[in-house]
Design an enzyme around this catalytic site. Structure first.
Site, mmCIF file in Angstrom:
data_model
loop_
_atom_site.group_PDB
_atom_site.id
_atom_site.type_symbol
_atom_site.label_atom_id
_atom_site.label_comp_id
_atom_site.label_asym_id
_atom_site.label_seq_id
_atom_site.Cartn_x
_atom_site.Cartn_y
_atom_site.Cartn_z
ATOM 1 N N LYS A 75 0.864 -1.185 0.000
ATOM 2 C CA LYS A 75 0.000 0.000 0.000
ATOM 3 C C LYS A 75 0.899 1.233 0.000
ATOM 4 O O LYS A 75 2.002 1.219 0.584
ATOM 5 C CB LYS A 75 -0.873 -0.050 1.268
ATOM 6 C CG LYS A 75 -1.927 1.028 1.386
ATOM 7 C CD LYS A 75 -2.809 0.752 2.613
ATOM 8 C CE LYS A 75 -3.861 1.799 2.851
ATOM 9 N NZ LYS A 75 -4.732 1.478 4.012
ATOM 10 N N SER A 150 -9.566 1.524 3.103
ATOM 11 C CA SER A 150 -8.748 2.325 2.228
ATOM 12 C C SER A 150 -7.699 1.535 1.427
ATOM 13 O O SER A 150 -7.137 2.087 0.472
ATOM 14 C CB SER A 150 -8.031 3.397 3.057
ATOM 15 O OG SER A 150 -7.150 2.818 3.984
ATOM 16 N N SER A 174 -9.574 -1.048 7.145
ATOM 17 C CA SER A 174 -9.049 -0.839 5.785
ATOM 18 C C SER A 174 -8.372 -2.031 5.131
ATOM 19 O O SER A 174 -8.079 -1.983 3.945
ATOM 20 C CB SER A 174 -8.085 0.340 5.777
ATOM 21 O OG SER A 174 -8.836 1.520 5.716
HETATM 22 N N1 GLN Z 1 -12.954 3.729 6.858
HETATM 23 C C1 GLN Z 1 -12.264 4.012 8.066
HETATM 24 C C2 GLN Z 1 -11.833 5.462 8.089
HETATM 25 O O1 GLN Z 1 -12.020 6.133 7.121
HETATM 26 C C3 GLN Z 1 -11.094 3.100 8.248
HETATM 27 C C4 GLN Z 1 -9.896 3.486 7.492
HETATM 28 C C5 GLN Z 1 -8.706 2.666 7.784
HETATM 29 O O2 GLN Z 1 -8.795 1.591 8.379
HETATM 30 N N2 GLN Z 1 -7.557 3.185 7.420
HETATM 31 O O3 GLN Z 1 -11.317 5.930 9.061
#
Ligand code: GLN
Length: 483
Positions: A75, A150, A174
């Protein structure tokens, strides 16, 4: 489920294929498929070719590990020395770190082959990967849908097999949510089990790196290769020696089902998980009903804590030391203001402002302090469950993959889609998401197996039952590497 890593590894060891040849196959597949799905945002083919050469040397010398010569992706928020690491944000445009994240260092030493960095929501803030400055990756199973987020780019690359596996990060879901949207396996280890050194911070008390793969066995292999204490991360902790053992034996296993996890869940998802639980019960597991009332408040607690930590972590992007700097300004303050105004996207700014607000002196007690207190309640209620059962089953998300663009007008729904994943981060627990069927539209449904702290091996072993008995085999996505 396909064991991509072990089958490729067997070919490399038998000499049927060299790491250099395998790398070229993956590079060709990336060149063909990526223009459609936008999974990779920076490719590192020259690095990959060098890594492959080193891998072939290790194989020849009999020093190969299961990941030697296997092409993979990181990532874009995991630091790679000299290679672009931008968090898919304009503010880190052109940024090349001068050190490696511990996970990448560990993999590189074993001869892993890095194909490139993958797409994500800007600074990992989002659930669709659409806040990326490079545009959203597309779901390889249905390109009119999002990958989730994400770590959406990793999910898309692994799903389409233009990476044999990938590492994502999970602050509130994410790794697991995009894994569920794309029909792959995503494992978030216990907080501290994998070093965060070199992971660009979002919410430091919640962030965790973990594997995204096509099978549970592959996830265990990658997990074993990256876990352990690291002197550079004081929150890292020791994990058991030796390889994670996968037996898939679930006799006598106690599976907790908490009603609160299933409230407001799409009925198709609920019935797919019920069906899975029945399969486990038929094999000798026991279903235990439990209750976790604090789950109802986990989502606001998460967003307060994550935004508060983000507002502090993102303070370092000031145009002085990193990446982007505004072209025109009148003094230092003006330069910082303009850089941040121009460099951050809308969602990131929203969260910095929210985080700053909940930490401000007048509101600290009302929001941040209260959220920290309730976090303890969520943690203790989850811990109590594990006095009565070995693992919990839960949906990964209340819905399957959204149509592209949906989050624009339905932001609230995309925040709500984190409801089943965030409690795990709040409590620092290990959890894996794996496919358990498809909905009427043919979109993958994911379910989570959640364990007690440092029961990572148990979580993976319980998940392995699905792989061992072929309980969920989704159709293979065509176009990527197929050997
Ligand atoms: N969707 C969650 C957020 O926007 C989790 C994101 C993540 O785990 N990086 O905070």
């Amino acid at each position: 489920m396909k064991n991509v890593i072990s089958s490729l590894s067997a070919k490399l060891r038998s000499g049927e294929l060299t790491a250099a040849q395998l790398t070229e196959l993956y590079i060709q597949a990336v060149q063909k498929v990526n223009p459609v799905i936008n999974a990779y945002v920076h490719t590192t083919f020259e690095e990959a070719r060098k890594d492959a050469e080193y891998a072939d040397k290790l194989i020849k010398e009999g020093k190969a590990t299961p990941l030697t010569g296997i092409p993979f992706t990181l990532k874009d928020n995991i630091a790679t020395d000299g290679l672009l690491t931008t968090c898919c944000s304009k503010i880190l445009e052109g940024f090349r770190p001068y050190y490696d994240a511990t996970v990448w260092k560990k993999l590189r030493e074993q001869g892993a082959v890095l194909l490139g960095k993958t797409n994500m929501d800007e600074f990992a803030m989002g659930s669709t990967s659409e806040t990326s400055v490079y545009g959203a990756p597309l779901n390889p199973r249905d390109t009119s849908r999002v990958t989730g987020g994400s770590s959406g780019g990793v999910a898309a690359a692994v799903c389409a097999n233009i990476a044999a596996y990938g590492l994502g990060s999970d602050t509130g879901g994410s790794i697991r949510q995009p894994a569920s949207f794309c029909g792959i396996v995503g494992f978030k280890p216990t907080y501290g089990a994998v070093s965060r050194y070199g992971l660009i911070a979002y919410g430091s008390s919640l962030d965790q790196i973990g594997p995204m793969t096509q099978s549970v066995s592959d996830a265990a292999t990658v997990y074993d290769a990256i876990r352990g204490v690291d002197e550079h991360d004081q929150t890292s902790a020791p994990t058991p020696d030796g390889q994670t053992k996968l037996t898939g034996d679930v006799r006598g296993l106690k599976i907790g089902i908490a009603r609160e996890f299933f409230e407001g869940i799409n009925p198709e998802i609920k019935s797919a998980i019920d069906h899975m639980a029945e399969e486990y019960a038929k094999a000798g597991a026991e279903i235990v009903q439990v209750s976790i009332p604090a789950l109802k408040v986990a989502l606001p607690v998460y967003y307060i804590i994550a935004c508060a930590e983000a507002s502090s972590n993102l303070g370092r992007y000031d145009g002085i030391r990193y990446g982007y700097r505004a072209a025109n300004y009148t003094g230092v303050d003006d330069m910082i203001t303009r850089t941040r105004t121009e460099g951050f996207g809308k969602e990131v700014k929203k969260r910095i402002m929210l985080g700053t607000y909940v930490l401000s002196s007048g509101y600290f007690d009302a929001y941040y302090k209260k959220a920290c207190l309730i976090r303890k309640t969520v943690e203790s209620q989850l811990a109590e469950c594990f006095d009565r059962c070995d693992v919990l089953f839960a949906p990964t998300a209340p819905v399957t993959a959204f149509p592209l663009g949906y989050s624009g007008g339905n932001a609230l729904e995309t925040y709500l889609s984190d409801v089943c994943t965030v409690p795990v981060n709040i409590a620092g627990l290990p959890a894996v998401s794996l496919p358990c069927g498809t909905d009427a539209k043919g979109l993958p449904i994911g379910f989570q197996i959640i364990g007690s702290k440092f029961d990572d091996a148990k979580v993976l072993d319980v998940a392995y039952f699905v792989e061992k008995h072929n309980l969920c085999d989704l159709e293979e996505v065509k176009g990527g590497v197929s050997l």
